[in-house]
Motif scaffolding. Structure first.
Motif, PDB file in Angstrom:
ATOM      1  N   HIS A  98      32.611  64.958  39.935  1.00 17.33           N
ATOM      2  CA  HIS A  98      33.664  64.379  38.817  1.00 17.33           C
ATOM      3  C   HIS A  98      35.013  65.264  39.663  1.00 17.33           C
ATOM      4  O   HIS A  98      36.373  64.713  39.270  1.00 17.33           O
ATOM      5  CB  HIS A  98      33.541  65.338  37.895  1.00 17.33           C
ATOM      6  N   LEU A  99      35.122  65.881  40.163  1.00 20.12           N
ATOM      7  CA  LEU A  99      35.897  66.306  40.739  1.00 20.12           C
ATOM      8  C   LEU A  99      36.667  65.887  42.003  1.00 20.12           C
ATOM      9  O   LEU A  99      37.818  65.139  42.709  1.00 20.12           O
ATOM     10  CB  LEU A  99      35.703  68.288  40.850  1.00 20.12           C
ATOM     11  N   ALA A 100      35.387  65.328  42.876  1.00 21.45           N
ATOM     12  CA  ALA A 100      36.124  64.141  43.669  1.00 21.45           C
ATOM     13  C   ALA A 100      35.934  62.712  43.251  1.00 21.45           C
ATOM     14  O   ALA A 100      37.239  62.361  44.119  1.00 21.45           O
ATOM     15  CB  ALA A 100      34.384  64.243  44.804  1.00 21.45           C
ATOM     16  N   GLY A 101      36.230  62.718  42.332  1.00 23.66           N
ATOM     17  CA  GLY A 101      36.296  61.742  41.200  1.00 23.66           C
ATOM     18  C   GLY A 101      37.873  61.880  41.021  1.00 23.66           C
ATOM     19  O   GLY A 101      38.510  60.967  40.210  1.00 23.66           O
ATOM     20  N   GLY A 102      38.222  63.242  41.188  1.00 24.94           N
ATOM     21  CA  GLY A 102      39.877  63.200  40.715  1.00 24.94           C
ATOM     22  C   GLY A 102      39.886  63.843  39.217  1.00 24.94           C
ATOM     23  O   GLY A 102      40.377  63.320  38.533  1.00 24.94           O
ATOM     24  N   ASP A 103      38.942  64.606  39.037  1.00 28.82           N
ATOM     25  CA  ASP A 103      38.754  64.331  36.994  1.00 28.82           C
ATOM     26  C   ASP A 103      38.367  65.892  36.848  1.00 28.82           C
ATOM     27  O   ASP A 103      37.353  66.010  36.072  1.00 28.82           O
ATOM     28  CB  ASP A 103      37.474  63.548  36.760  1.00 28.82           C
ATOM     29  N   PRO A 104      38.951  67.046  36.935  1.00 25.39           N
ATOM     30  CA  PRO A 104      38.634  67.678  37.138  1.00 25.39           C
ATOM     31  C   PRO A 104      38.292  68.443  36.323  1.00 25.39           C
ATOM     32  O   PRO A 104      37.398  69.615  35.402  1.00 25.39           O
ATOM     33  CB  PRO A 104      40.171  69.224  37.531  1.00 25.39           C
TER      34      PRO A 104
ATOM     35  N   LEU B 161      41.058  75.541  40.519  1.00 28.11           N
ATOM     36  CA  LEU B 161      41.909  74.978  42.017  1.00 28.11           C
ATOM     37  C   LEU B 161      42.560  73.752  41.351  1.00 28.11           C
ATOM     38  O   LEU B 161      43.671  73.262  41.987  1.00 28.11           O
ATOM     39  CB  LEU B 161      41.591  74.867  43.229  1.00 28.11           C
ATOM     40  N   ALA B 162      42.617  72.895  41.239  1.00 28.13           N
ATOM     41  CA  ALA B 162      42.634  71.355  41.360  1.00 28.13           C
ATOM     42  C   ALA B 162      43.066  71.804  40.166  1.00 28.13           C
ATOM     43  O   ALA B 162      44.695  70.500  39.817  1.00 28.13           O
ATOM     44  CB  ALA B 162      41.614  70.451  40.787  1.00 28.13           C
ATOM     45  N   THR B 163      43.192  72.053  39.264  1.00 28.52           N
ATOM     46  CA  THR B 163      44.776  72.066  37.660  1.00 28.52           C
ATOM     47  C   THR B 163      45.905  73.355  38.012  1.00 28.52           C
ATOM     48  O   THR B 163      46.615  73.347  37.649  1.00 28.52           O
ATOM     49  CB  THR B 163      43.746  72.745  36.827  1.00 28.52           C
TER      50      THR B 163
END
Length: 881
Positions: free
Chosen positions: A686-692, A718-720
């Motif tokens: 999900h994170l690799a798909g841009g959905d943190p 970190l992504a957010t």
């Protein structure tokens, strides 16, 4: 008359002399004539070439059974020689004097020696040693070698003749080449000739026709058959020449020769007539009875033959048949076998002449073999007798039920018991049905048979302790398949107590029983995440004595230990154990099993962590081809899902990665590592798909204390844009004891990224240096590719790690890190970018052309390229220009 020499008196027609032997009888010309070959004789070059060696050794022996083609082979070879060939077909029970008189006559007939040179024995019973000395001297003085062929030499039984032949051979020198054609070992000191390398031997196995030669033989009989059909015929006859010729003669009258030779009934053929007439009916009644009874056996000892006949004369009869090459072959260690074709014919004859006896003989053989400790043969004969109660009880009582799962005979036993009738409902029979069901992962059916056995074994089992031990093994197997460590522990405790009651050697004979128990126990501990207990059980199997019986359990244990190493982050250890597991069964020629599958899965997931994605894909594909039918056990299913999801994530196939994390099996207990790894991989996808946000939610049901889950939760923060919260989360995560780089490095990279986003570049570089140090030992590359562009920028401007050279981003772009270029190499690289030639760079830098070439080699190596344009492109991608 000269002493010791027979005079030849004129008595033939017209006053011609008729030569007489020492008994006063005329010599029969047929004994000295090289036999003629029939039109269907096939010359076999390989045997002719081997016989040519007879011209280089004093003694040659062609030894084979009746009808093996010995005489015609030697006759055809001898006819082609440009040398004197003296042929003698021996008669039965020749005394020394008569034998040597016939041999002298053969030599005289070929003009090798004249009667006046040596003489001839006058006494039929003995020969003068001086005459033998004169013969040796006369042969030694002959111009060129003389070939002497003694056919049917097995008829010569007087040991004195063997000693005399040896004397002449030793003293005649290279002028004499003796060829013995025989069905038995001649009475000469063959061991001495073998040791000296002065004996040429052609035996039964070499005399046998090959499939290719059979094609030619049948063609001479007017039959055109394909090689495959001839191969089947050779397998059935073992290449026996007479059998093949008889089959060919019979097939000439068939409408479809190929079908006839493929399907002919040996008991109703000309081959049967030949063997029954030439072998069976010529024997005494006792020998005929013995041969008929032992025909049910593939191999046998005299003691077993006595058990079938009820007499005690088998050893004498069998040894006599063997010496006469009467289709009885000694296998050594007092074991014999009949020629397969004779065995087939005798079995058919047994059914016709003594109906009903075959089953009784199989039952007698099964009982004797079981009592004598030959379980595999006992089971086969009990099954042939249709006595399934005895067959099942023999396997279970011997504590051999584990052989249904492992060892060289697992497939044979499964096939044997597939014929067990439903009417057999003893406890042992139900246990075997349970084992077969569990081997195919059918837990429901397996437990049903197991519980039926348990209800009656106390009163109906022939050996209740052995049956209870078998129950414990099957209970542990079922516990493993359902992921129930408590049930496996209970079964193991029960087995340990029962084993103490067994006071004989059965447990030593069947080490697979304990190995399988510990394997099942270790697998359930592994499923439950109790890695230390799993290591104890699995390691005990690996440390046990090696052998084919325990090879498959050791393979499974090694592959499970490899999985533990991977889960704890130690890639090198995991790979070594996985490779050892894959090699374990192969050394014994065993078929691959689920242990092979797990070994490939561990290697695949290790390859992903090292960013060797092509290798990982191949290994994952190979893993799919192993294992028995039915579903995986929980550990293997989890390993397959883990490897698939990890590889698909690395390849950028996010839907496939997410699909692989969905459980496809049920277990009685939850596996913490399986649940945690699945959640972590789903979060990473999900994170690799841009959905943190979804990435964070994927971790909500993950077990506590899972480092991979904590790392993914930190990466979602970190992504957010929450580096401080990420650091707090990583600080709060309990450290895993003895964790390896594949676990610790992703955590360190997440921490380094958090420090970098928080603006603390010094802390970020310090943590990154530690991550690089730990990753280098295991060649761990993949986590560096999955941390984002911040790491690429940091490492590109400060290249220090040569071991990462060649690691590629998804899509095959430039390496993350290169070995640091020297100052002069960087100067050369700058001028390469200006399109300067080697000579121009040398002039600009005031160095020689060779020095520039040396620097260019260094630049190419460190940038992992082979051409100037590639070096410039790669340097620009890395920010070096």
């Amino acid at each position: 008359m000269v002493s010791g020499v027979v005079t030849v008196e004129p008595s033939g027609p017209g006053g011609a002399a008729t030569e007489l032997d020492p008994l006063g009888a005329p010599y029969l010309p047929g004994r000295f004539t090289v036999p003629a070959r029939p039109p269907t004789f096939l010359r076999r070059k390989r045997l002719h070439d081997h016989l040519d060696e007879a011209l280089t050794t004093p003694l040659t022996m062609v030894n084979g059974a009746a009808g093996a083609g010995k005489t015609l082979l030697v006759a055809d070879w001898a006819d082609g020689l440009d040398l004197p060939v003296c042929w003698l077909t021996a008669d039965a029970d020749l005394a020394p004097g008569l034998f040597w008189a016939h041999l002298m006559q053969s030599l005289h007939g070929q003009g090798v020696l004249t009667p006046g040179e040596v003489g001839s024995p006058a006494d039929a019973d003995q020969v003068d040693s001086k005459l033998l000395a004169r013969l040796a001297v006369g042969l030694a003085g002959h111009q060129g070698p003389v070939v002497v062929v003694l056919d049917e030499f097995h008829r010569v039984t007087d040991p004195g003749i063997g000693e005399q032949l040896d004397f002449v051979l030793q003293h005649a020198g290279p002028a004499l080449r003796l060829v013995l054609v025989t069905r038995t070992e001649p009475l000469l000191p063959l061991h001495r000739y073998r040791a000296a390398g002065t004996l040429t031997e052609i035996r039964n196995a070499e005399l046998a026709f090959t499939p290719e030669e059979t094609v030619g033989l049948l063609r001479l009989h007017g039959l055109e058959l394909p090689l495959a059909a001839c191969r089947c015929l050779v397998e059935r006859t073992e290449g026996w020449a007479a059998g093949l010729r008889l089959c060919a003669l019979a097939a000439q009258d068939a409408d479809d020769a190929e079908a006839y030779l493929k399907e002919f009934e040996a008991g109703q053929s000309t081959v049967a007539d030949y063997l029954l007439g030439e072998v069976l009916t010529l024997q005494s009644p006792e020998t005929q009875d013995l041969l008929l009874r032992v025909s049910i056996l593939d191999r046998f000892t005299p003691e077993l033959a006595d058990a079938l006949t009820g007499r005690d004369d088998a050893e004498r009869i069998l040894e006599g048949l063997r010496r006469r090459n009467a289709f009885v072959e000694s296998l050594g260690h007092s074991r014999y076998r009949l020629h397969p074709l004779l065995r087939e014919i005798l079995r058919s004859h047994l059914e016709v002449t003594r109906p009903g006896l075959r089953r009784r003989l199989h039952r007698l053989a099964a009982q004797w073999l079981h009592y004598s400790g030959h379980l595999p043969e006992a089971l086969a004969h009990a099954a042939a007798a249709g006595d399934w109660e005895f067959t099942a009880a023999a396997l279970v009582d011997d504590l051999a039920i584990g052989q249904l799962f492992t060892g060289l005979r697992a497939g044979d036993l499964a096939g044997l018991f597939s014929g067990m009738t439903p009417r057999t409902t003893t406890p042992a029979a139900e246990l075997i049905r349970a084992a077969r069901a569990l081997d195919h992962r059918d837990v429901t059916r397996g437990l049903a048979h197991l519980h039926r056995a348990e209800q009656t074994l106390a009163t109906e089992a022939t050996d209740p302790t052995a049956a209870q031990l078998s129950c414990a093994l099957l209970e542990a197997h079922a516990a493993r398949l359902t992921g129930a460590p408590g049930r496996a522990e209970k079964a193991a405790r029960s087995a340990q107590g029962l084993a103490e009651e067994v006071r004989d050697e059965r447990l030593e004979r069947h080490p697979e029983l304990n190995a399988l128990l510990l394997t099942h126990l270790g697998a359930t501990h592994l499923w439950a995440g109790r890695f230390d207990e799993a290591r104890d059980a699995l390691g005990a199997v690996v440390a046990s004595p090696v052998g084919a019986a325990t090879a498959l359990p050791r393979q499974e244990c090694l592959s499970h230990l490899a999985l533990i190493d991977y889960l704890e982050g130690w890639l090198d250890r995991a790979e070594r154990k996985a490779l050892a597991a894959l090699a374990e069964a192969g050394r014994y020629g065993l078929p691959p099993t689920s242990g092979s599958s797990m070994g490939h899965l561990v290697r695949a997931v290790v390859a992903v962590e090292r960013d060797e994605l092509d290798l990982a894909e191949r290994l994952l594909g190979e893993a799919a081809g192993f294992g028995p039918g039915g579903a995986d056990d929980p550990v293997t299913a989890a390993g397959r899902a883990l490897a698939t999801a990890r590889l698909r994530l690395a390849q950028g196939d996010l839907p496939a990665a997410l699909a692989a994390t969905e459980p496809t099996f049920t277990a009685e207990t939850v596996s913490p590592w399986e649940r945690g790894r699945a959640a972590a991989l789903a979060s990473a996808a999900h994170l690799a798909g841009g959905d943190p946000e979804t990435a964070a939610r994927a971790l909500l049901d993950a077990p506590d204390g899972q480092t991979p889950c904590a790392v993914q939760a930190a990466r979602a923060l970190l992504a957010t844009g929450h580096p401080e919260a990420a650091i707090e989360l990583l600080d709060a995560a309990p450290p895993e004891a003895d964790a390896g780089p594949a676990v610790t490095v992703p955590a360190l990279l997440a921490r380094a990224q958090a420090h970098s986003l928080a603006g603390d570049s010094t802390a970020a570089r310090r943590v990154l240096s530690r991550a690089l140090l730990e990753a280098r030992r295991e060649r761990l590359r993949r986590p560096f590719l999955e941390t984002g562009p911040w790491l690429h920028r940091m490492l590109a401007h400060d290249p220090t790690e040569k071991w990462l050279t060649g690691t590629t981003k998804p899509g095959g772009t430039a390496p993350l890190v290169v070995e640091d270029l020297s100052e002069r190499e960087h100067d050369v690289l700058v001028r390469l970018a200006r399109m300067m030639s080697t000579e121009e760079i040398a002039a600009d830098l005031y160095v020689s052309v060779n020095t520039v070439k040396t620097h260019l080699k260094g630049v190419f190596r460190k940038l992992a390229v082979n051409r100037r344009t590639d070096a410039v492109r790669r340097a620009r991608e890395l920010g070096l220009l």
